[in-house]
Design an enzyme around this catalytic site. Structure first.
Site, PDB file in Angstrom:
ATOM      1  N   GLY B  81      35.324  32.818  50.876  1.00 47.70           N
ATOM      2  CA  GLY B  81      36.614  33.942  50.413  1.00 47.70           C
ATOM      3  C   GLY B  81      36.702  32.666  48.801  1.00 47.70           C
ATOM      4  O   GLY B  81      37.222  31.878  48.972  1.00 47.70           O
ATOM      5  N   ARG B 145      29.415  35.040  51.543  1.00 47.65           N
ATOM      6  CA  ARG B 145      29.085  34.655  52.633  1.00 47.65           C
ATOM      7  C   ARG B 145      27.758  34.093  53.564  1.00 47.65           C
ATOM      8  O   ARG B 145      28.132  34.054  54.554  1.00 47.65           O
ATOM      9  CB  ARG B 145      30.077  35.188  53.343  1.00 47.65           C
ATOM     10  CG  ARG B 145      31.365  35.709  52.927  1.00 47.65           C
ATOM     11  CD  ARG B 145      32.850  36.015  53.772  1.00 47.65           C
ATOM     12  NE  ARG B 145      33.963  36.624  52.894  1.00 47.65           N
ATOM     13  CZ  ARG B 145      35.192  35.400  53.387  1.00 47.65           C
ATOM     14  NH1 ARG B 145      34.343  34.254  54.353  1.00 47.65           N
ATOM     15  NH2 ARG B 145      36.048  35.768  52.667  1.00 47.65           N
ATOM     16  N   ASP B 176      32.612  25.347  57.629  1.00 46.99           N
ATOM     17  CA  ASP B 176      31.325  25.716  58.214  1.00 46.99           C
ATOM     18  C   ASP B 176      30.172  25.474  56.186  1.00 46.99           C
ATOM     19  O   ASP B 176      28.979  24.637  56.678  1.00 46.99           O
ATOM     20  CB  ASP B 176      31.030  27.330  58.160  1.00 46.99           C
ATOM     21  CG  ASP B 176      31.621  27.825  59.655  1.00 46.99           C
ATOM     22  OD1 ASP B 176      32.064  26.464  60.308  1.00 46.99           O
ATOM     23  OD2 ASP B 176      31.886  28.668  60.012  1.00 46.99           O
ATOM     24  N   LYS B 202      37.272  23.766  49.722  1.00 43.43           N
ATOM     25  CA  LYS B 202      38.079  25.025  49.451  1.00 43.43           C
ATOM     26  C   LYS B 202      38.623  25.461  50.415  1.00 43.43           C
ATOM     27  O   LYS B 202      37.911  25.381  52.266  1.00 43.43           O
ATOM     28  CB  LYS B 202      37.024  25.725  48.934  1.00 43.43           C
ATOM     29  CG  LYS B 202      37.374  26.643  48.460  1.00 43.43           C
ATOM     30  CD  LYS B 202      37.153  28.023  48.646  1.00 43.43           C
ATOM     31  CE  LYS B 202      36.503  28.213  50.071  1.00 43.43           C
ATOM     32  NZ  LYS B 202      35.660  29.233  50.382  1.00 43.43           N
ATOM     33  N   THR B 203      39.757  25.646  51.294  1.00 39.70           N
ATOM     34  CA  THR B 203      39.592  26.722  51.844  1.00 39.70           C
ATOM     35  C   THR B 203      42.305  26.989  51.985  1.00 39.70           C
ATOM     36  O   THR B 203      42.321  26.057  52.113  1.00 39.70           O
ATOM     37  CB  THR B 203      39.777  27.020  52.980  1.00 39.70           C
ATOM     38  OG1 THR B 203      40.016  28.055  53.912  1.00 39.70           O
ATOM     39  CG2 THR B 203      40.116  25.448  53.455  1.00 39.70           C
ATOM     40  N   ASP B 205      42.735  28.041  53.286  1.00 37.86           N
ATOM     41  CA  ASP B 205      43.787  28.146  54.899  1.00 37.86           C
ATOM     42  C   ASP B 205      44.337  26.973  55.045  1.00 37.86           C
ATOM     43  O   ASP B 205      44.723  26.687  56.698  1.00 37.86           O
ATOM     44  CB  ASP B 205      42.468  28.735  56.200  1.00 37.86           C
ATOM     45  CG  ASP B 205      42.356  30.221  55.648  1.00 37.86           C
ATOM     46  OD1 ASP B 205      43.400  31.355  55.190  1.00 37.86           O
ATOM     47  OD2 ASP B 205      41.557  30.755  56.453  1.00 37.86           O
ATOM     48  N   LYS B 242      69.508  46.434  55.580  1.00 35.93           N
ATOM     49  CA  LYS B 242      69.786  47.341  55.915  1.00 35.93           C
ATOM     50  C   LYS B 242      68.003  47.345  56.949  1.00 35.93           C
ATOM     51  O   LYS B 242      67.887  47.940  57.462  1.00 35.93           O
ATOM     52  CB  LYS B 242      69.825  48.407  55.508  1.00 35.93           C
ATOM     53  CG  LYS B 242      69.143  48.779  54.704  1.00 35.93           C
ATOM     54  CD  LYS B 242      69.677  50.380  54.009  1.00 35.93           C
ATOM     55  CE  LYS B 242      69.381  50.486  52.416  1.00 35.93           C
ATOM     56  NZ  LYS B 242      69.417  51.604  51.697  1.00 35.93           N
ATOM     57  N   GLY B 251      45.435  34.091  57.579  1.00 31.47           N
ATOM     58  CA  GLY B 251      45.175  32.696  58.201  1.00 31.47           C
ATOM     59  C   GLY B 251      44.477  33.433  59.574  1.00 31.47           C
ATOM     60  O   GLY B 251      45.584  33.917  60.689  1.00 31.47           O
ATOM     61  N   TYR B 425      45.500  38.951  49.696  1.00 30.80           N
ATOM     62  CA  TYR B 425      44.599  39.166  48.542  1.00 30.80           C
ATOM     63  C   TYR B 425      45.522  38.589  47.183  1.00 30.80           C
ATOM     64  O   TYR B 425      44.710  38.622  45.895  1.00 30.80           O
ATOM     65  CB  TYR B 425      43.936  40.832  48.905  1.00 30.80           C
ATOM     66  CG  TYR B 425      42.988  40.919  49.914  1.00 30.80           C
ATOM     67  CD1 TYR B 425      41.922  40.043  50.069  1.00 30.80           C
ATOM     68  CD2 TYR B 425      43.391  41.541  50.891  1.00 30.80           C
ATOM     69  CE1 TYR B 425      41.134  41.058  50.626  1.00 30.80           C
ATOM     70  CE2 TYR B 425      43.052  41.631  51.914  1.00 30.80           C
ATOM     71  CZ  TYR B 425      41.029  41.122  51.581  1.00 30.80           C
ATOM     72  OH  TYR B 425      41.075  41.737  53.365  1.00 30.80           O
ATOM     73  N   GLU B 426      47.097  39.256  47.859  1.00 26.59           N
ATOM     74  CA  GLU B 426      47.713  38.928  46.521  1.00 26.59           C
ATOM     75  C   GLU B 426      47.599  37.693  46.229  1.00 26.59           C
ATOM     76  O   GLU B 426      47.834  36.327  44.942  1.00 26.59           O
ATOM     77  CB  GLU B 426      49.299  38.969  46.403  1.00 26.59           C
ATOM     78  CG  GLU B 426      49.151  40.045  46.817  1.00 26.59           C
ATOM     79  CD  GLU B 426      48.692  40.296  48.242  1.00 26.59           C
ATOM     80  OE1 GLU B 426      48.354  39.868  49.307  1.00 26.59           O
ATOM     81  OE2 GLU B 426      48.803  42.481  48.922  1.00 26.59           O
ATOM     82  N   ARG B 428      44.865  34.800  46.760  1.00 27.26           N
ATOM     83  CA  ARG B 428      43.276  33.967  46.857  1.00 27.26           C
ATOM     84  C   ARG B 428      42.837  34.116  45.109  1.00 27.26           C
ATOM     85  O   ARG B 428      42.020  32.851  44.802  1.00 27.26           O
ATOM     86  CB  ARG B 428      42.541  34.821  47.691  1.00 27.26           C
ATOM     87  CG  ARG B 428      43.152  34.827  48.882  1.00 27.26           C
ATOM     88  CD  ARG B 428      41.261  35.337  49.981  1.00 27.26           C
ATOM     89  NE  ARG B 428      40.818  36.710  49.196  1.00 27.26           N
ATOM     90  CZ  ARG B 428      39.134  36.796  49.964  1.00 27.26           C
ATOM     91  NH1 ARG B 428      38.880  36.327  51.261  1.00 27.26           N
ATOM     92  NH2 ARG B 428      39.371  37.700  48.818  1.00 27.26           N
TER      93      ARG B 428
END
Lengths: 553, 553
Positions: B81, B145, B176, B202-203, B205, B242, B251, B425-426, B428
């Protein structure tokens, strides 16, 4: 409260004023233009505003201030949904008021228009104002949706104003709130209360716009925030190459937000409610329009894309409008019986009997969760809460069905994996962009100038906004000039006309000229996060809509 | 492609390198530390990596470069990702490689690890690199992937590398991918291919973290983007007063993103999957935990709030886990028959017969759209796609039920109107923050230093990250040092251990110490949009998690 580094840095920002206002309060003179007339229905509107109709346009300029020197006690109200910059309107108002006379007082009525009815207020001090300079939200005094429109309410407001010896009230709101500001100004004048009323044009929707209001505040920041997110998603989509993102944006009556974001980010598809209505596009036509893009991109090897839609879209789709009306009617009559039906299938059976065949066909097109939304989430008047309907899912669903048909016919051979987003609350309370921070501060400052020069029933205006701040022009316009008569709730009422997207206007025309290419290719543009610092062409630029409308793009 | 003003401005940004690397390629010397051992299962891992086990830690420092002068042809792969900064790793790698020798070549394998298997690549030129400096996304060469893990794949990779006369391969990926990088390095060494392999962490997460990796890249930018949105929503909530906003964040295995965003924005509630699992919190306990906050805030007059949850949460809730397993099993056996059942009620009947009584009880707690998601959206292996489940809606629904009970018992008298959001997705593919831009560029630069000094099976490391960039320390660590044996898919495999949120660590402890107050009061903090310019304490600061873990907060 913990202060973030950005909030701390924004406290240090000094909003820029138009050059004409930089001499300071004592150095600002007024000039009057021609007398004004209503946009249409002139006689009717004149009859309704005998004391405030036909007033002159007002400009400010450098020169000796000739305003009457008297002590002012001014109230301020935030009305309706949040828009970035509201706090700066109050800050500009406060700074002008205090620079005119340290003894002037600013009262903040709390929780919207109901604040004045309930005499719920705080006296605004430098300490309070300083905590909110250049910040988002309306939390300094809160906002609310009560409408100030009845004679009884006006009486209460007049009594509260009299109690505080108020000289003026500033109402920061959208088209309805400013319409009501004009009616209140007329009432105050007719009853010799001595209380002036000034409005300020607020709404992220961008639909409070006319010859005299180039843009409402908050639109710039909100659309920049949504464009950041759309751009980020575009970049993600173009990297992952496997999702079609359906993105719904706020904008119920008008599609300015969607159009502005489309101009900034160049998605594959953007639907404009005004066009859907004008062309009477049904769900089938919409599904085909999107599916055409999906198919042509698939043929180029791109099984991903971006679809942007305005929140209000489905209310403009003829057959959905009809379905919603029929459901509203059915549930108004048989709601209790319907609710008691124990199973989903019995509910479906009931609907099949109650709705027209065409509407039931439309209903059956919808995914189950949207069927549920149509039946369950109802407002206090028993109507569907359209904003709760996940239009983005509805659309991806009908597109998916359409693509399956095309696949069976051998006309499409791609993959279609949709994801859904709704952006609205993310942008209404963002830190105002430099543009909104400057614009709002100037609007507030100008509102006090109008008060000091004795005007009432005016909207604070700052124009020439597509140019640099130094060239902006501050002034005031009688609200009645922006009015016409409209049928609302069975009555003829004077209102400020809501500005819909002009299908002949330059922003839409630009979009129209490019969208075929955007639909097929990946022309994505990535605006990124709003920048408050850095090069001026980055940090100070304003909306594409405003620039295009003023030939600055 | 149209370039936005921010993208244009970011092209002008020069990523900062650690001081030790500023002398230029020829002025960077290497120093070796002690030989390393695996994290645990040392003998098993040594047996699996006979050629690359036990290598020494490596540091770089100012001094004469003693690397062998030879021409390098290096391949680079983006795996998995998107994470902000990926392009800068490649830019740093490219700049180091070219500054060592203009004739060196960098090949970008396209679409992830499958790019090397299919020999699908581009030769990266300055012109290409310059278009992607300091930008988000992985679109320079794409990602994918595919996992590089079988002997057959290694053979193909070796053949492709030989064809291009490659000297090294850089793999930019998560736990991985870096595990596989180590296995590939061992294979290449055992087969005397002469091709070195270097990994980069990289990640978004944040779960690729250990004694040697202080943080994975992308985490900083992604969490800043989500925190901007959460902060904006908090400010909106505190103004409108309200809505209760239920916000799901990416995550799945680890909750670092949710925790970091909570530290930045101080929402009323943040659930941490690791804690839910440890305490075996069921849906009832979770509903009560959130409802307690709703009730105590309602008693103070605050009928609004913010709940943050990680995407993977429900997989850690014991009874939901069981329900999902039972549904997976049932549909694996009877999927076809089930799908053909014509009505929803028949499907419900079928499930009632097939599932355990307890699981059916849990199922009936869920809103209908989530029931549908559990039954409909299945991955190619027939499993529920957990990320598609709208956990945020599930939670608000069980909280609503709980509040209704409390209302009937007279223990709650507020209003509860929930809204839902999912952010992933906003963030990454956002423009990398200065931190990620600098960190990634340094990682890429260091990766080439490791290559030039002949190392393989190493991860590029840049440490001391909580300090200013000048004090960062670049080096390399044998990947085998980070490994232990885990049971995966019925086999014992050597893997880099995934870092979960440490419930004894400082970030969680800080959260734990404050959350009771945050749950009741409004302690919201508004980080605002990522700033790339402006004061350094704003534009260059890094994540709370990293700072707290290193005692810099």
């Amino acid at each position: 409260m913990t202060i973030s580094p950005l909030q701390q840095a924004r406290y240090g920002y000094t909003p820029k004023l138009p050059k004409m206002l930089r001499a300071g309060f004592d150095g600002i003179a007024v000039e009057e233009g021609a007398a004004t007339e209503a946009a249409s229905d002139k006689e009717k509107i004149q009859a309704l505003f005998p004391n405030t109709y036909g007033m002159k346009e007002v400009y400010f300029k450098e020169g000796a201030n000739t305003a009457e020197k008297k002590k002012h006690i001014v109230g301020v109200i935030l009305s309706g949904g949040q828009a970035p910059g509201g706090h700066n309107v109050i800050a500009g108002l406060y700074d002008a008021l205090k620079s005119a006379n340290e003894e002037n007082i600013l009262l903040g009525f709390k929780g919207g228009p109901s604040g004045i009815l309930e005499d719920n207020y705080i006296t605004l001090t430098k300490e309070t104002i300083d905590k909110y300079r250049n910040t988002g939200g309306f939390d300094m005094i809160g906002s609310g949706r009560t409408k100030l429109e009845t004679e009884e309410q006006f009486e209460v407001a007049a009594a509260v104003a009299a109690k505080h010896e108020m000289t003026a009230l500033v109402i920061i709101g959208g088209d309805d709130s400013n319409t009501n500001a004009a009616v209140l100004a007329e009432y105050f004048k007719a009853h010799n209360t001595g209380v002036q009323v000034i409005g300020c044009p607020k709404t992220i929707d961008g639909d409070l716009k006319n010859d005299d209001i180039e843009t409402s505040f908050g639109f710039d920041t909100a659309t920049k925030t949504y464009s950041e997110l759309i751009g980020n998603i575009e970049r993600d989509a173009g990297s992952a190459k496997k999702y079609w993102h359906f993105i719904k944006l706020m904008g119920r009556s008008a599609s300015h937000i969607a159009l502005e974001c489309a101009l900034r980010t160049r998605p594959n598809i953007c639907l404009i409610s005004e066009e859907v209505e004008k062309k009477a596009m049904g769900l089938n036509a919409i599904a085909d329009y999107i599916a055409d893009s999906v198919c042509s991109r698939a043929s180029l090897g791109y099984n991903y894309g971006i679809v942007v839609v305005p929140e209000g879209l489905i209310e403009f789709v003829p057959e959905v409008k009809k379905l919603i009306e029929e459901i509203n009617e059915t549930l108004a009559k048989h709601g209790e019986r319907f609710t008691k039906l124990p199973t989903w299938d019995e509910k479906l059976g009931f609907l099949t009997a109650a709705l027209s065949v065409e509407s039931m066909k439309v209903f059956n097109l919808l995914p189950m969760d949207i069927q549920e939304q149509l039946l369950m989430d109802r407002d206090p008047h028993g109507n569907v809460q359209v904003s709760r309907i996940e239009t983005e899912k509805l659309l991806s669903n009908i597109v998916r069905n359409r693509l399956q048909q095309r696949k069976q016919q051998g006309n499409y051979n791609g993959k279609f994996s949709p994801l859904h987003h709704f952006f609205g609350y993310e942008g209404r309370a963002a830190f105002p962009s430099n543009f909104d921070a400057d614009y709002c501060y100037s609007l507030g400052y100008t509102a006090f100038l109008l008060i000091s020069y004795g005007y009432t029933g005016y909207l604070s205006t700052v124009r020439n906004l597509a140019k640099g701040v130094e060239d902006w022009k501050a002034g005031g316009m009688p609200i009645t000039k922006m009015m016409d008569m409209e049928r609302r709730g069975g009555e003829d009422k004077p209102v400020i006309k809501k500005a819909l997207v002009d299908l002949e206007g330059k922003p839409f025309k630009y979009f129209e000229a490019h969208r075929e290419k955007w639909a097929r290719e990946s022309c994505y543009t990535y605006p990124g996060a709003i920048q408050y610092f850095g090069p001026s062409e980055l940090a100070d630029e304003t909306s594409m809509t405003l620039r295009m409308e003023n030939d600055e793009f």
